[in-house]
Design a protein around this motif. Structure first.
Motif, short mmCIF file in Angstrom:
data_model
loop_
_atom_site.label_atom_id
_atom_site.label_comp_id
_atom_site.label_asym_id
_atom_site.label_seq_id
_atom_site.Cartn_x
_atom_site.Cartn_y
_atom_site.Cartn_z
N LEU A 114 0.82 -1.21 0.00
CA LEU A 114 0.00 0.00 0.00
C LEU A 114 0.86 1.26 0.00
CD1 LEU A 114 -2.84 -0.94 2.54
CD2 LEU A 114 -3.01 -0.81 0.05
N GLU A 115 1.89 1.26 0.86
CA GLU A 115 2.74 2.45 0.95
C GLU A 115 3.51 2.70 -0.34
OE1 GLU A 115 5.15 1.73 4.38
OE2 GLU A 115 3.63 2.46 5.79
N VAL A 116 4.00 1.64 -0.98
CA VAL A 116 4.73 1.80 -2.23
C VAL A 116 3.80 2.23 -3.36
CG1 VAL A 116 5.95 0.50 -4.04
CG2 VAL A 116 6.65 0.29 -1.66
N ASP A 117 2.56 1.73 -3.34
CA ASP A 117 1.59 2.15 -4.35
C ASP A 117 1.31 3.65 -4.24
OD1 ASP A 117 -0.50 1.52 -6.42
OD2 ASP A 117 -1.82 2.23 -4.84
N GLN A 118 1.15 4.14 -3.02
CA GLN A 118 0.94 5.58 -2.82
C GLN A 118 2.16 6.38 -3.26
OE1 GLN A 118 0.02 5.70 1.35
NE2 GLN A 118 -2.08 4.98 1.09
N LEU A 119 3.35 5.89 -2.91
CA LEU A 119 4.58 6.58 -3.29
C LEU A 119 4.73 6.61 -4.81
CD1 LEU A 119 7.34 7.87 -2.70
CD2 LEU A 119 8.26 5.53 -2.44
N ASN A 120 4.45 5.51 -5.47
CA ASN A 120 4.61 5.45 -6.93
C ASN A 120 3.63 6.37 -7.65
OD1 ASN A 120 6.81 3.74 -6.97
ND2 ASN A 120 5.59 1.87 -7.13
N ARG A 121 2.46 6.55 -7.10
CA ARG A 121 1.53 7.50 -7.71
C ARG A 121 2.10 8.92 -7.68
NH1 ARG A 121 -4.03 6.43 -4.83
NH2 ARG A 121 -3.22 4.49 -3.98
N ARG A 122 2.73 9.26 -6.56
CA ARG A 122 3.37 10.58 -6.47
C ARG A 122 4.57 10.65 -7.41
NH1 ARG A 122 2.48 9.65 -0.89
NH2 ARG A 122 4.69 9.21 -0.55
N ASN A 123 5.34 9.56 -7.47
CA ASN A 123 6.52 9.55 -8.34
C ASN A 123 6.15 9.72 -9.81
OD1 ASN A 123 8.27 9.25 -6.20
ND2 ASN A 123 8.53 7.04 -6.44
N ARG A 124 5.06 9.08 -10.22
CA ARG A 124 4.65 9.21 -11.62
C ARG A 124 4.24 10.65 -11.94
NH1 ARG A 124 1.79 4.41 -10.16
NH2 ARG A 124 2.90 2.53 -10.89
N ARG A 125 3.55 11.28 -11.00
CA ARG A 125 3.13 12.67 -11.23
C ARG A 125 4.33 13.60 -11.33
NH1 ARG A 125 -0.95 11.49 -7.27
NH2 ARG A 125 0.27 12.60 -5.68
N ARG A 126 5.41 13.25 -10.62
CA ARG A 126 6.59 14.12 -10.60
C ARG A 126 7.67 13.67 -11.59
NH1 ARG A 126 6.78 13.90 -3.95
NH2 ARG A 126 4.87 15.11 -3.60
N GLY A 127 7.36 12.64 -12.38
CA GLY A 127 8.32 12.17 -13.36
C GLY A 127 9.49 11.42 -12.76
N ARG A 128 9.31 10.86 -11.58
CA ARG A 128 10.37 10.11 -10.92
C ARG A 128 10.20 8.62 -11.15
NH1 ARG A 128 10.18 13.19 -5.02
NH2 ARG A 128 10.86 15.25 -5.76
N PRO A 129 11.26 7.83 -11.06
CA PRO A 129 11.13 6.38 -11.25
C PRO A 129 10.32 5.74 -10.13
CG PRO A 129 13.35 6.95 -10.50
CD PRO A 129 12.67 8.25 -10.82
N THR A 130 9.62 4.67 -10.46
CA THR A 130 8.84 3.95 -9.46
C THR A 130 9.74 2.99 -8.69
OG1 THR A 130 8.23 2.26 -11.08
CG2 THR A 130 6.72 4.12 -10.81
N VAL A 131 9.27 2.55 -7.55
CA VAL A 131 10.04 1.63 -6.71
C VAL A 131 9.19 0.39 -6.44
CG1 VAL A 131 11.35 3.49 -5.64
CG2 VAL A 131 9.22 2.71 -4.57
N ALA A 132 9.83 -0.69 -6.00
CA ALA A 132 9.14 -1.93 -5.65
C ALA A 132 9.16 -2.10 -4.13
CB ALA A 132 9.83 -3.11 -6.32
N PRO A 133 8.14 -2.74 -3.56
CA PRO A 133 8.17 -3.01 -2.12
C PRO A 133 9.30 -3.96 -1.76
CG PRO A 133 6.36 -4.18 -3.16
CD PRO A 133 6.94 -3.29 -4.21
N ILE A 134 9.73 -3.90 -0.53
CA ILE A 134 10.78 -4.81 -0.05
C ILE A 134 10.32 -6.25 -0.25
CG2 ILE A 134 12.18 -5.48 1.94
CD1 ILE A 134 11.46 -2.66 3.09
N TYR A 135 9.07 -6.52 0.05
CA TYR A 135 8.44 -7.79 -0.25
C TYR A 135 6.93 -7.59 -0.21
CZ TYR A 135 8.09 -8.18 4.88
OH TYR A 135 7.85 -7.95 6.21
N THR A 136 6.21 -8.53 -0.75
CA THR A 136 4.76 -8.45 -0.81
C THR A 136 4.13 -9.39 0.20
OG1 THR A 136 4.58 -10.21 -2.46
CG2 THR A 136 4.91 -7.94 -3.28
N ALA A 137 2.82 -9.30 0.34
CA ALA A 137 2.10 -10.24 1.20
C ALA A 137 2.29 -11.67 0.70
CB ALA A 137 0.62 -9.88 1.25
N GLU A 138 2.33 -11.83 -0.61
CA GLU A 138 2.55 -13.17 -1.19
C GLU A 138 3.94 -13.70 -0.83
OE1 GLU A 138 2.49 -15.37 -5.59
OE2 GLU A 138 2.00 -13.24 -5.40
N ASP A 139 4.95 -12.83 -0.85
CA ASP A 139 6.29 -13.25 -0.43
C ASP A 139 6.30 -13.70 1.02
OD1 ASP A 139 7.43 -12.57 -2.93
OD2 ASP A 139 7.73 -10.49 -2.30
N ALA A 140 5.53 -12.97 1.86
CA ALA A 140 5.48 -13.31 3.28
C ALA A 140 4.85 -14.67 3.50
CB ALA A 140 4.73 -12.22 4.05
#
Length: 353
Positions: free
Chosen positions: A107-133
């Protein structure tokens, strides 16, 4: 034999617990926790491990709190295939806390990536997902308290009740030289519970150790005057103050352990006539799951029967869905809502008006 101890976290900071014991025969981790706190501290979670995960023989986990367990999914994702030894209650708590941690990161990375896209910044991946856990849970192996457990060549461990969290342990480790002889004996304390815990007996531990690795977050602080009676008196006074005028008392609370302790205290105050009967809503999916695990392990707890009684009270209600959570707003008489998170930075608490 040479034994090396590496500190990979919880040194000069209070989170990210991770210790590596290394001999010629094996490499054993104690804890693999997530760094929490400031932005610079959280960024440490994205760095590569300072060791090769695939070369780790085994992981011994003191307890399920995320600052001790939160990078286990990342460790497995990076190639660790060995067993993860923990008490049965810790295994159960990890099965809900680690996927919840992965979900929060998504959730936090999804929110961050939305801001990054608006600002023309590269997106990031979460450290791990619920599926990884969820994927890492198959490597957990439950162990009992007080019994020696071989964990790797030349290593054996024994778990002692730490009195901190359901299933929490201090881990005694014996490392035997390759050719035999006297073992080196170490203790990793994990987090040690304070006096006057509602649900836990006092911590226990061994003697005649060679080395102790001790968590010391509050090591220079004496906590005096804390008793069950004083704690409940303070809670009673706060609830009474919130009842004037009638409305709602919102209590931000950690979903695991703190919520369950609060429930027992509130129901005991009602039973004693110190408070009137008040509806108490547990508005946290994680707290609901954790409460079921606490009920399952009630026999391991001090005052476990009181917790079971509180969880079954007609005045306690668990909200399962978002719709049930929103429906609480339509209640006009005085009521109490216990909602995550305890640090007021996530969970349904953020959406309660």
């Amino acid at each position: 034999m040479s034994l090396h101890l590496h500190f990979n976290g919880a040194a000069r900071t209070v989170t990210g617990s991770c210790f590596l014991l290394e001999t010629d025969a094996a490499r054993v981790l104690v804890d693999c926790g997530m760094f929490q706190g400031s932005k610079s501290e959280r960024e440490l979670n994205y760095r590569d491990f300072p060791f090769q995960p695939a070369g780790i023989s085994a992981l011994c986990l003191t307890h399920a709190h995320i600052d001790h367990s939160g990078l286990i999914p990342k460790l497995v994702k990076a190639g660790f295939k060995g067993p993860i030894y923990a008490t049965a209650a810790t295994v159960d708590l990890a099965s809900i806390m680690l996927p919840d941690s992965g979900h929060i990161q998504e959730l936090e990375v999804d929110q961050l990536n939305r801001r990054n896209r608006r600002r023309g910044r590269p997106t990031v991946a979460p450290i791990y997902t619920a599926e990884d856990a969820v994927a890492c849970l198959g490597q957990f192996r439950p162990v009992p308290y007080s019994e020696w457990q071989p964990v790797a060549p030349g290593f054996r461990a024994r778990y002692w009740n730490a009195g901190h969290l359901l299933g929490s342990a201090s881990i005694e480790m014996e490392v035997t030289p390759d050719g035999g002889g006297e073992p080196i004996r170490l203790l990793f304390s994990g987090d040690v519970g304070p006096d006057h815990r509602l649900l836990h007996p006092d911590p226990d531990g061994p003697v005649n150790l060679d080395y102790v690795v001790l968590e010391a977050t509050y090591g220079d602080t004496d906590r005096t005057g804390v008793t069950q009676e004083r704690r409940r008196r303070l809670l009673r006074d706060e609830v009474r103050a919130a009842m004037q005028p009638s409305g709602v008392l919102l209590i931000p609370s950690f979903a695991v352990e703190r919520t369950q302790e609060l429930l027992v205290d509130l129901l005991e105050l009602m039973e004693a006539g110190e408070l009137p009967d008040i509806p108490v809503f547990i508005d946290s999916p994680l707290a609901t799951k954790a409460s079921a695990i606490f009920k399952k392990h009630a026999g391991e707890l001090r005052n476990g029967s009181d917790l079971v009684q509180a969880l079954g009270s007609r005045w306690v209600r668990f909200t399962e869905s978002v719709e049930e959570s929103k429906a609480i707003d339509r209640i006009h008489s005085f009521h109490i809502i216990i909602a995550a998170s305890g640090m007021c930075e996530a969970g349904r608490r953020c959406h309660i008006n």
